[in-house]
Enzyme design. Sequence first.
Site, mmCIF file in Angstrom:
data_model
loop_
_atom_site.group_PDB
_atom_site.id
_atom_site.type_symbol
_atom_site.label_atom_id
_atom_site.label_comp_id
_atom_site.label_asym_id
_atom_site.label_seq_id
_atom_site.Cartn_x
_atom_site.Cartn_y
_atom_site.Cartn_z
ATOM 1 N N HIS A 143 0.831 -1.194 0.000
ATOM 2 C CA HIS A 143 0.000 0.000 0.000
ATOM 3 C C HIS A 143 0.873 1.254 0.000
ATOM 4 C CE1 HIS A 143 -2.412 3.158 2.278
ATOM 5 N NE2 HIS A 143 -3.097 2.974 1.168
ATOM 6 N N SER A 144 0.461 2.240 -0.798
ATOM 7 C CA SER A 144 1.065 3.563 -0.749
ATOM 8 C C SER A 144 2.582 3.504 -0.962
ATOM 9 C CB SER A 144 0.687 4.220 0.585
ATOM 10 O OG SER A 144 1.182 5.518 0.708
#
Length: 513
Positions: free
Chosen positions: A416-417
């Site tokens: 994520h991210s």
Amino acid sequence: MDFPTPGDSADLGYSLNEDRFNGSSVSGAEYILEEQVHQMSLEPLEPNSASYDCHQDQQQFAAEEYEYWNQDSVIGELTAEEIRWFYKSDTDKRWTEFNGYDSHHIEFLYRQYNQEWHQVYNEQQSNGGEGVGVKIPKHQIVVRGGMYEVDVHSWKGYSIFWPGEEFQVTRGTWFYGTTWQPVEYPPCETIEHMHLQLFCGQRLSDYADSGLSQKEVWHTEQLPEFHVDWHSPKDVFLHNETAPSKLMRSVTQKLGFQKPTGCRLMRGYKTPALATDSADRITDITHLVFVIHGIGQKMDIGRIIKNSNSFRDCVTWLQNKYFPNSTDRPEFFPVEWRTSLKLDGDLVSAITPLHLEKLRSLLNASAMDIMYYTSPLFGQEIQAGLCVELNRLYSMFLERYPNFKENGGKCSVVAHSLGCVILYDIVTGWLPNDPMACLQKANSSEGREEMLKKSGLLFEIENMFCLGSPLSVFLALRWKDPHEPENHDKVLPPKLCKRLYNVFHPADPVAYR
């Protein structure tokens, strides 16, 4: 019917060790209130209302789900099949049951532990000791598909592979009749001990069901938060001692209702815990999925564990619903790389002005991670931290499952991210502290091969799932014309990752196509 003659209580095997209560805030009040709110109401009684003849509903529920009461059996100690173990985290309000296979094996270990504890205790007393501080080896058992261990000495469960996840366990012998939540310890053992004193050795068939309203209370056991009434071995009710509960009983008595108004208790769990139940045995792991967090983990330590558990629960539900015959088993491992890093040693916090302190603290704990990673001083430390944690988890997993690779096991990553960017750089050998040298090497086949040799991971990635990822922006700033088809294999060679999925929400300000 005469008052039952108390039989000689069998050796219950209860441990005198009370370590499990240290620091515990165990209370059964919330369950009692929940049960009584569920069962009773001061609204007018309507045939379709929840309060209409709640005990009849309980009896129907018990008849459908719980056949124990209908057996013509001799009342004695509960068997391992009738006992069910439960677990919950500190943030959970309700207990979750272990499957029958796990529960049966925990109970077996618990009884073995109690037997050894009492043996050492008796030996100390016979040698003139007081039996205080009895110490025996730990009794641990692997549960929940091999991902956790339960220690029956401390009544705790722990994650095996990743740090930071801990939960309580409890031994269920008596249960609230409508929710099948266990009565908390130690009240449940007090109830069980008294039940055996009253009815041990007697047959259930000796007590005809003549209607609850005609049964007198044979025995009442007073406990700190509630009392328990025995009308028969089958009809046991718990009454809360709080003011609302007493008011409710007073109102129902004045209205002429003579049936017990407490929570009906059930002895033994509704379904047996069988050691040979193959349906409860979880198959070997066939696909290992590492879940990597992005920015902001410092604000909520432990969030990645919760998210990984959500992934596991969701995938398990989908697999049971749509692929019930599948023998595959994916398992999700949380990868927490942020909290172990030293970085600037809180130098940024020291130079942060106190004005707008909350906003600045929020930015320092989240967006600052991006600045750290793009810094020539700390970028490689972050990259090394993630790489080390991935390799640690994988190596530890292979120690317990050495045949994983031989049996065709695969590894994938969900990132994520910022975690997507860090993972990509690890896989491709990109060094954040020397971007110009990496760019020069990336433009030649020999340089790319040299970079790939420095990736450092101990496993090959089957699938890489990027969630809310800014990776595209980083690549657009590094590569010239990365959208050109001839550059696709250079950006992420297929031998490093067979499939790349970019999952994003249109309203996510950090995600890019």
